[in-house]
Design a protein around this motif. Sequence first.
Motif, mmCIF file in Angstrom:
data_model
loop_
_atom_site.group_PDB
_atom_site.id
_atom_site.type_symbol
_atom_site.label_atom_id
_atom_site.label_comp_id
_atom_site.label_asym_id
_atom_site.label_seq_id
_atom_site.Cartn_x
_atom_site.Cartn_y
_atom_site.Cartn_z
ATOM 1 N N THR A 172 -15.299 112.571 -25.161
ATOM 2 C CA THR A 172 -14.984 111.170 -25.101
ATOM 3 C C THR A 172 -15.428 110.396 -23.924
ATOM 4 O O THR A 172 -16.019 109.194 -24.234
ATOM 5 N N PHE A 173 -15.344 110.867 -22.790
ATOM 6 C CA PHE A 173 -16.057 110.241 -21.570
ATOM 7 C C PHE A 173 -17.353 110.143 -21.802
ATOM 8 O O PHE A 173 -18.224 108.970 -21.320
ATOM 9 N N GLY A 174 -18.052 111.231 -22.340
ATOM 10 C CA GLY A 174 -19.642 111.038 -22.416
ATOM 11 C C GLY A 174 -19.973 110.259 -23.322
ATOM 12 O O GLY A 174 -20.925 109.246 -23.316
ATOM 13 N N LEU A 175 -19.289 110.032 -24.703
ATOM 14 C CA LEU A 175 -19.742 109.135 -25.590
ATOM 15 C C LEU A 175 -19.574 107.547 -25.025
ATOM 16 O O LEU A 175 -20.209 106.519 -25.284
ATOM 17 N N TRP A 176 -18.463 107.570 -24.493
ATOM 18 C CA TRP A 176 -18.318 106.099 -23.780
ATOM 19 C C TRP A 176 -19.231 105.501 -22.915
ATOM 20 O O TRP A 176 -19.796 104.538 -22.802
ATOM 21 N N VAL A 177 -19.646 106.371 -21.965
ATOM 22 C CA VAL A 177 -20.779 106.173 -20.935
ATOM 23 C C VAL A 177 -21.987 106.174 -21.681
ATOM 24 O O VAL A 177 -22.829 105.159 -21.314
ATOM 25 N N GLY A 178 -22.549 107.062 -22.704
ATOM 26 C CA GLY A 178 -23.604 106.900 -23.579
ATOM 27 C C GLY A 178 -23.629 105.580 -24.091
ATOM 28 O O GLY A 178 -24.871 104.793 -24.217
ATOM 29 N N THR A 179 -22.543 105.132 -24.791
ATOM 30 C CA THR A 179 -22.342 103.978 -25.676
ATOM 31 C C THR A 179 -22.663 102.645 -24.558
ATOM 32 O O THR A 179 -23.192 101.970 -25.087
ATOM 33 N N ARG A 180 -22.052 102.806 -23.536
ATOM 34 C CA ARG A 180 -22.003 101.750 -22.539
ATOM 35 C C ARG A 180 -23.433 101.426 -22.019
ATOM 36 O O ARG A 180 -24.167 100.418 -21.753
ATOM 37 N N ARG A 181 -24.056 102.632 -21.778
ATOM 38 C CA ARG A 181 -25.672 102.686 -21.367
ATOM 39 C C ARG A 181 -26.547 102.157 -22.277
ATOM 40 O O ARG A 181 -27.372 101.387 -22.090
ATOM 41 N N GLU A 182 -26.409 102.576 -23.447
ATOM 42 C CA GLU A 182 -27.178 101.988 -24.441
ATOM 43 C C GLU A 182 -26.863 100.520 -24.655
ATOM 44 O O GLU A 182 -28.092 99.827 -24.918
ATOM 45 N N LEU A 183 -25.702 100.022 -24.688
ATOM 46 C CA LEU A 183 -25.427 98.584 -24.689
ATOM 47 C C LEU A 183 -25.940 98.011 -23.722
ATOM 48 O O LEU A 183 -26.600 96.912 -23.996
ATOM 49 N N ILE A 184 -25.851 98.281 -22.395
ATOM 50 C CA ILE A 184 -26.556 97.480 -21.281
ATOM 51 C C ILE A 184 -28.489 97.630 -21.582
ATOM 52 O O ILE A 184 -28.700 96.628 -21.366
ATOM 53 N N ALA A 185 -28.766 98.630 -21.882
ATOM 54 C CA ALA A 185 -30.169 98.615 -22.197
ATOM 55 C C ALA A 185 -30.578 97.721 -23.374
ATOM 56 O O ALA A 185 -31.555 96.871 -23.206
ATOM 57 N N ASN A 186 -29.920 97.585 -24.192
ATOM 58 C CA ASN A 186 -30.138 96.739 -25.619
ATOM 59 C C ASN A 186 -30.023 95.338 -24.858
ATOM 60 O O ASN A 186 -30.902 94.467 -25.438
ATOM 61 N N LEU A 187 -28.887 94.942 -24.088
ATOM 62 C CA LEU A 187 -28.884 93.513 -23.849
ATOM 63 C C LEU A 187 -29.760 93.024 -22.646
ATOM 64 O O LEU A 187 -30.292 92.035 -22.870
#
Length: 446
Positions: A172-187
Amino acid sequence: MVEADGEGPLPAVARTAKRVWRWGRRHRFRMADWLYAGLLYLWLAQTIPVGWGTGAGLLPEPLVPAPKHPWVWPPPWELLVLPLVVVVPVLLRRSRPTWLLGTALVMVSVLGTQFMGALALYSYAVWFTNRRVLAAWSIAIVLGIVAALSAVEHFWPMFVVWCVIGVAFPLTFGLWVGTRRELIANLRERTARLERERDLEARNATAAERTRIAREMHDVVAHRVSLMVLHAGGLEVSASDEPTERTAALIRGTGREALTELRGILDVLRDDTGADTNTAATTAPQPGVADLERLLADWRSTGSSVDWGIRGTERPIPAQVERTVYRTAQEALTNAAKHAPGAHVTVEIEYGDTDVRVLVTNGPPTSGGPAPPAPPGGGHGLAGLRERISLAGGELVVGPRPDGGWRIRATVPAADATPPAGTTSGGGSPVEGTADSDEGTGVDTT
């Protein structure tokens, strides 16, 4: 003693700290890998000998006998080698994730420790997006937990705790961190793309406005010059004396040449170039050094006193340098006609080893009779000439002469041209009488 601004120990320390901070930010993930590996190494070195007290895992007895004290020096070699083999995949968790996952599966099922499984699942969830592989390895680690706890009393409570701590929470924590990192990179990528699009739109708008101004200038100037050519042609036909006829013919020819050059430069900016573009004007070569004789002949036909000469060895030079030499002489002759009517003008071209120099000098205006009114101009001739020479990598020197005249000296690099074998200087008449001793050498001593 007071330290100057930007000097002293404090600014140096600040710059060093800034460089260290930037280096650490660039390598923060690699530093985290080494930190995880170091902590895991110390933890495994203490838990491998004494970590099988719960009876979990397929290996019933520890690999290394438990020492009397946990901090034994020198430690047994097994305490140094075995953790090292387990820790190496941690350093490769972002490039070889399967190594860490496989090691974690062995650690969970054989040794009965779920820490490696949690770290492996968390790392894969953060850095990789293949959910099928993540689900497969998660199921494999759950099965490893089942195998490790198969011989343990109170299986279900421990199974639930191990699955929550070693699988559910890191996933759960890894998926949240990975999604957040990918979202920031996309932004960030989107922001950079929007900035590039904004800059591109601004450049397109600027280019469109310049194109519109160029079209308007083409239409207005072409219309006026066309009227001048038509009137000069009518005057040439109806002239009653030969001087008037020659002057009208000169005006008509000069106007037609101006129209040709104007269309050749500006017609490429029109939207309807395919319909009415003058193909001959567009494909005609730009004037160069060979056209200087015709240019000077046109000026002499107006009654101007113009002499010119060539110094050094003539050789082929780049087309851009030839156009710059021609435009320099043309602008200098125009300025002399505007500001010193009737003055004697000298044009000199000198070929150096690595450059070509143009020296145009004129004397003071003649005092006989009132001077004719200067033609209208925008006052940007020398500024445009200086910009043209700067773009070619050259230098322009403009200034008055001691006798009240004017001097324009341009130096344009031409080092990439090689002189042909067997050529000799020539191509123009020698320079006749000069006013200053430095003009005969072509060197500006001012």
